[in-house]
Design a protein around this motif. Structure first.
Motif, PDB file in Angstrom:
ATOM      1  N   HIS A 161      -5.640 -19.250  39.747  1.00 15.67           N
ATOM      2  CA  HIS A 161      -4.260 -19.762  39.736  1.00 15.67           C
ATOM      3  C   HIS A 161      -4.297 -21.282  39.786  1.00 15.67           C
ATOM      4  O   HIS A 161      -4.519 -21.877  40.839  1.00 15.67           O
ATOM      5  CB  HIS A 161      -3.454 -19.222  40.930  1.00 15.67           C
ATOM      6  N   HIS A 195      -2.898 -24.962  37.174  1.00 12.99           N
ATOM      7  CA  HIS A 195      -1.997 -25.402  36.105  1.00 12.99           C
ATOM      8  C   HIS A 195      -2.582 -26.636  35.430  1.00 12.99           C
ATOM      9  O   HIS A 195      -2.529 -27.731  35.989  1.00 12.99           O
ATOM     10  CB  HIS A 195      -0.618 -25.749  36.675  1.00 12.99           C
ATOM     11  N   LYS A 221       4.425 -15.673  33.544  1.00 16.28           N
ATOM     12  CA  LYS A 221       4.627 -16.104  34.930  1.00 16.28           C
ATOM     13  C   LYS A 221       6.109 -16.086  35.263  1.00 16.28           C
ATOM     14  O   LYS A 221       6.913 -16.737  34.592  1.00 16.28           O
ATOM     15  CB  LYS A 221       4.085 -17.530  35.101  1.00 16.28           C
ATOM     16  N   ASP A 233      -3.997 -23.312  43.000  1.00 15.08           N
ATOM     17  CA  ASP A 233      -2.680 -23.839  42.625  1.00 15.08           C
ATOM     18  C   ASP A 233      -2.747 -25.325  42.284  1.00 15.08           C
ATOM     19  O   ASP A 233      -1.765 -26.053  42.430  1.00 15.08           O
ATOM     20  CB  ASP A 233      -1.619 -23.571  43.702  1.00 15.08           C
TER      21      ASP A 233
HETATM   22 ZN   LIG Z   1       1.238 -22.339  40.766  1.00 21.12          ZN
END
Ligand SMILES: [Zn+2]
Length: 359
Positions: free
Chosen positions: A50, A52, A146, A278
């Motif tokens: 996870h 980005h 998502k 994250d």
């Molecule tokens: Zn995230």
């Protein structure tokens, strides 16, 4: 030119000679192969399940491919050789299969509620447009969509589901009908209950999970990616919001404080758990070791379990073969046994991605 690596190969725990021919693994000896590592512990490349690449500090959408490349390189240089992008406001299909870039599984843009989510990051839609947007974003990604399951609702001063339960459920069904998996961001207790019952494929964060839901996830095989180093930053978010939204602030702190118990319970129940930082936005890329150590030291998952989650288990989940005959030529070598002392993962000795020596 073939490469040769010798060491204790995990998870099999046997000393083996691995040959890398192009982007493939073979255990058949290759004459003239160059030995690049001899000794230590050899693992399939790590996975950040996870993060980005399309979101930079701010958070703001990246403005070009080189920003995504730089973030990917920061991950790669810590041994992350595959990643799942859990939502990107900037599409970057050009980087799929690019040399030097970890293997990618990408969601499209976050499907989010209107005027509540991080500005400029998601596609913000009313309930009636959710299904059509999921179908569209299923095409934009590579196997995942998502969904933002909950976020602060300033009219109630607390976290609240993104849409009504029927819409949340329909979003999961739409993803499955489109042939992709659905990942849902949830912090609170309410949205995650609807989404687990709807058969969502992965719960991201999951701070609001109850024991009953954890048992249901274990039965269904629903994955949990707790992103523990990100949730540890809730204190700052809560205190910033407290003057206007004291109820939200208290709720966020309570959710932060219960995550270790959620992780421990999920592990004991047999929920598939994966390592996700994250990174992108609030968390810098390249912190997989921090997340692994937090899952071990705070979440109570044994070192061998964390290694499985971060390496061969995570790869299998995303569809990337490990160090098997014919597997992909991604590996990390540590000088000492990371099962005995997980802190070893902070300093890889060798990294090979797509058959190319990175370190
Ligand atoms: Zn995230």
């Amino acid at each position: 030119m073939a490469l040769h690596v010798r060491g204790v190969v995990l998870p099999d725990d046997e000393v083996r000679d691995i040959y890398l021919v192009g982007d493939r693994v073979t255990y058949e000896p290759v004459a003239g192969a160059e030995t690049i590592s001899d000794g230590g512990y050899v693992l399939p490349g790590l996975v950040d399940a996870h993060c980005h690449l399309g979101i930079a500090r701010g958070p703001r959408p990246i403005t070009g491919l080189d920003e995504a490349r730089a973030q990917a390189a920061a991950d790669r240089d810590t041994g992350v050789l595959a990643l799942r992008d859990a939502g990107s406001p900037y599409p970057y299909p050009e980087l799929d299969d690019e040399a030097g870039i970890p293997r990618l599984v990408r969601a499209g843009r976050h499907v989010a509620p209107q005027r509540r989510y991080l500005r400029g990051v998601g596609i913000e839609v009313p309930a009636e447009d959710v299904v059509a947007t999921v179908i569209e974003q299923a095409k934009a990604g590579t196997g995942w969509v998502k969904l933002v399951g909950d976020w602060i609702d300033r009219t109630v001063g607390d976290l609240a589901p993104a849409w009504d339960p029927d819409t949340l459920t329909a979003a999961v069904r739409a993803a499955h009908d489109a042939g992709v998996k659905a990942a849902v961001h949830t912090f609170s207790e309410h949205a995650v209950a609807v989404m687990v019952r709807a058969g969502v494929d992965s719960v991201e964060h999951g701070t609001g999970l109850s024991l009953d839901l954890i048992d249901q996830m274990a039965r269904q095989g629903t994955a949990l990616v707790p992103t523990m180093i990100n949730i540890a930053t809730f204190g700052g978010i809560a205190e910033q919001a407290r003057p206007k939204f004291p109820g939200y602030a208290d709720h966020m702190l309570a959710l932060r404080d219960r995550l270790p118990e959620v992780v421990r319970s999920a592990w004991e129940a047999g929920v598939p758990i994966y390592v996700g930082t994250d990174a992108g936005g609030g968390i810098d890329h390249g912190r997989v070791a921090d997340e692994m150590l937090r899952m071990h030291e705070v979440g109570g998952i044994p070192a061998a379990g964390v290694l499985a989650a971060a390496s061969w288990g995570g790869r299998a989940w995303l569809g990337f073969p490990g160090l098997v005959e014919g597997g992909l030529a991604d590996l990390v070598v540590y000088p000492e046994d990371p099962r005995a002392d997980l802190r070893v993962v902070r300093v890889p000795g060798r990294i090979v991605l797509r058959g190319q020596v990175i370190l």
